[in-house]
Design a protein around this motif. Structure first.
Motif, PDB file in Angstrom:
ATOM      1  N   GLU A 184      -3.367  -3.080 -34.780  1.00 52.63           N
ATOM      2  CA  GLU A 184      -4.613  -3.761 -33.836  1.00 52.63           C
ATOM      3  C   GLU A 184      -5.688  -3.304 -34.113  1.00 52.63           C
ATOM      4  N   MET A 185      -6.781  -4.279 -34.038  1.00 54.37           N
ATOM      5  CA  MET A 185      -8.257  -3.915 -34.038  1.00 54.37           C
ATOM      6  C   MET A 185      -9.053  -4.417 -32.989  1.00 54.37           C
ATOM      7  N   ASP A 186     -10.042  -3.695 -32.797  1.00 57.84           N
ATOM      8  CA  ASP A 186     -11.290  -4.218 -31.918  1.00 57.84           C
ATOM      9  C   ASP A 186     -12.465  -4.117 -32.600  1.00 57.84           C
ATOM     10  N   PHE A 187     -13.282  -5.169 -32.418  1.00 56.42           N
ATOM     11  CA  PHE A 187     -14.776  -5.220 -33.038  1.00 56.42           C
ATOM     12  C   PHE A 187     -15.796  -5.335 -32.050  1.00 56.42           C
ATOM     13  N   VAL A 188     -16.918  -4.689 -32.383  1.00 58.78           N
ATOM     14  CA  VAL A 188     -18.054  -5.009 -31.644  1.00 58.78           C
ATOM     15  C   VAL A 188     -19.085  -4.745 -32.539  1.00 58.78           C
TER      16      VAL A 188
ATOM     17  N   ARG B  81     -18.959  -1.692 -35.180  1.00 58.53           N
ATOM     18  CA  ARG B  81     -17.918  -1.022 -34.678  1.00 58.53           C
ATOM     19  C   ARG B  81     -16.667  -1.550 -34.739  1.00 58.53           C
ATOM     20  N   TYR B  82     -15.478  -0.634 -35.078  1.00 62.25           N
ATOM     21  CA  TYR B  82     -14.248  -0.973 -35.339  1.00 62.25           C
ATOM     22  C   TYR B  82     -13.396   0.089 -34.581  1.00 62.25           C
ATOM     23  N   ARG B  83     -12.298  -0.445 -33.939  1.00 60.57           N
ATOM     24  CA  ARG B  83     -11.219   0.546 -33.443  1.00 60.57           C
ATOM     25  C   ARG B  83     -10.024   0.095 -33.988  1.00 60.57           C
ATOM     26  N   MET B  84      -9.011   0.782 -34.756  1.00 57.17           N
ATOM     27  CA  MET B  84      -7.947   0.492 -35.365  1.00 57.17           C
ATOM     28  C   MET B  84      -6.964   1.353 -35.051  1.00 57.17           C
ATOM     29  N   LYS B  85      -5.926   0.354 -34.406  1.00 52.64           N
ATOM     30  CA  LYS B  85      -4.567   1.407 -34.005  1.00 52.64           C
ATOM     31  C   LYS B  85      -3.582   1.245 -34.870  1.00 52.64           C
ATOM     32  N   MET B  86      -3.066   2.355 -35.287  1.00 51.39           N
ATOM     33  CA  MET B  86      -2.198   2.220 -36.620  1.00 51.39           C
ATOM     34  C   MET B  86      -1.023   3.152 -36.394  1.00 51.39           C
TER      35      MET B  86
END
Length: 219
Positions: A81-85, A89-94
């Protein structure tokens, strides 16, 4: 010429001058219906499937934030899963843990600890254009596949062919693309081979321009 003849001639001229004239023919005849339709289409052309896919990608690249879920099936099955701003800026749930990327720095988290790791510039740009649609706009061929839905949300479905094959692929790159009524992408499905084994990759997008998505560097 007698006075009577002159008077009669004047009377004829007067009557002729007072006689209503025949309405003049219009300068131009009314245009046939097909000409009018063709002109209207030229002034307001309907978007082609290629135009709709390119417009969707343009809108996607302008999004200020979004959430994405990538599911890989095949030899290396996994879900990320990934969030982008915007802008970077990225947040990756791996499976190995949650990784935060800000600019060209990754804050790698493992075993409850975090460390900063520099990344080569543009490492995560693939998440903004995973199948290089923007890069290869000129080589896209799009076939409309009609109406569909993604998790209950109405969508238009397209088969997109890119004339630039991926390295190691035998032919043009193909993927299926779903676009929501607002023009933003909902889902992308790509199938191919990796190390001689088939795989499929599904990217599902949501929460475009959601102000509640925030990404900060771990403390």
């Amino acid at each position: 010429m007698t006075l009577r003849s002159i008077a009669l001639g004047c009377l004829v001229l007067a009557v002729a001058a007072c006689k209503p004239s025949t309405p003049a023919e219009p300068a131009t005849a009314a245009a046939p219906a097909n000409v009018v339709a063709d002109t209207a289409a030229a002034l307001n052309p309907l978007p082609s499937p290629e135009d709709e896919v390119k417009a969707s990608m343009d809108k996607f690249l302008k999004a200020k934030s979004f959430h994405a879920v990538m599911t890989m099936e095949g030899a290396r099955g996994m879900t990320n899963e990934m969030d982008f701003v915007a802008p970077d800026r990225y947040r990756m749930k791996m499976p190995v843990g949650t990784q935060v990327i800000i600019g060209d720095t990754m804050y790698m988290q493992a075993d409850g600890r975090s460390m900063k790791v520099p990344l080569p510039k543009g490492t995560l740009s693939q998440w903004r254009d995973p199948l290089k649609i923007e890069e290869n706009k000129a080589g896209l061929s799009v076939e409309a596949l009609g109406s569909d839905s993604v998790e209950g949300q109405a969508a238009k479905k397209y088969l997109v062919r890119n004339t630039q094959p991926e390295p190691g692929q035998p032919g043009p790159n193909e993927f299926t693309f779903w676009i929501a009524d607002d023009g933003l992408p909902l889902q992308l499905l790509h199938q191919g081979q990796a190390q001689g084994k088939p795989y499929s990759m599904t990217l599902r997008y949501s929460r475009f321009d959601d102000p509640t998505i925030t990404i900060d560097a771990p403390q």
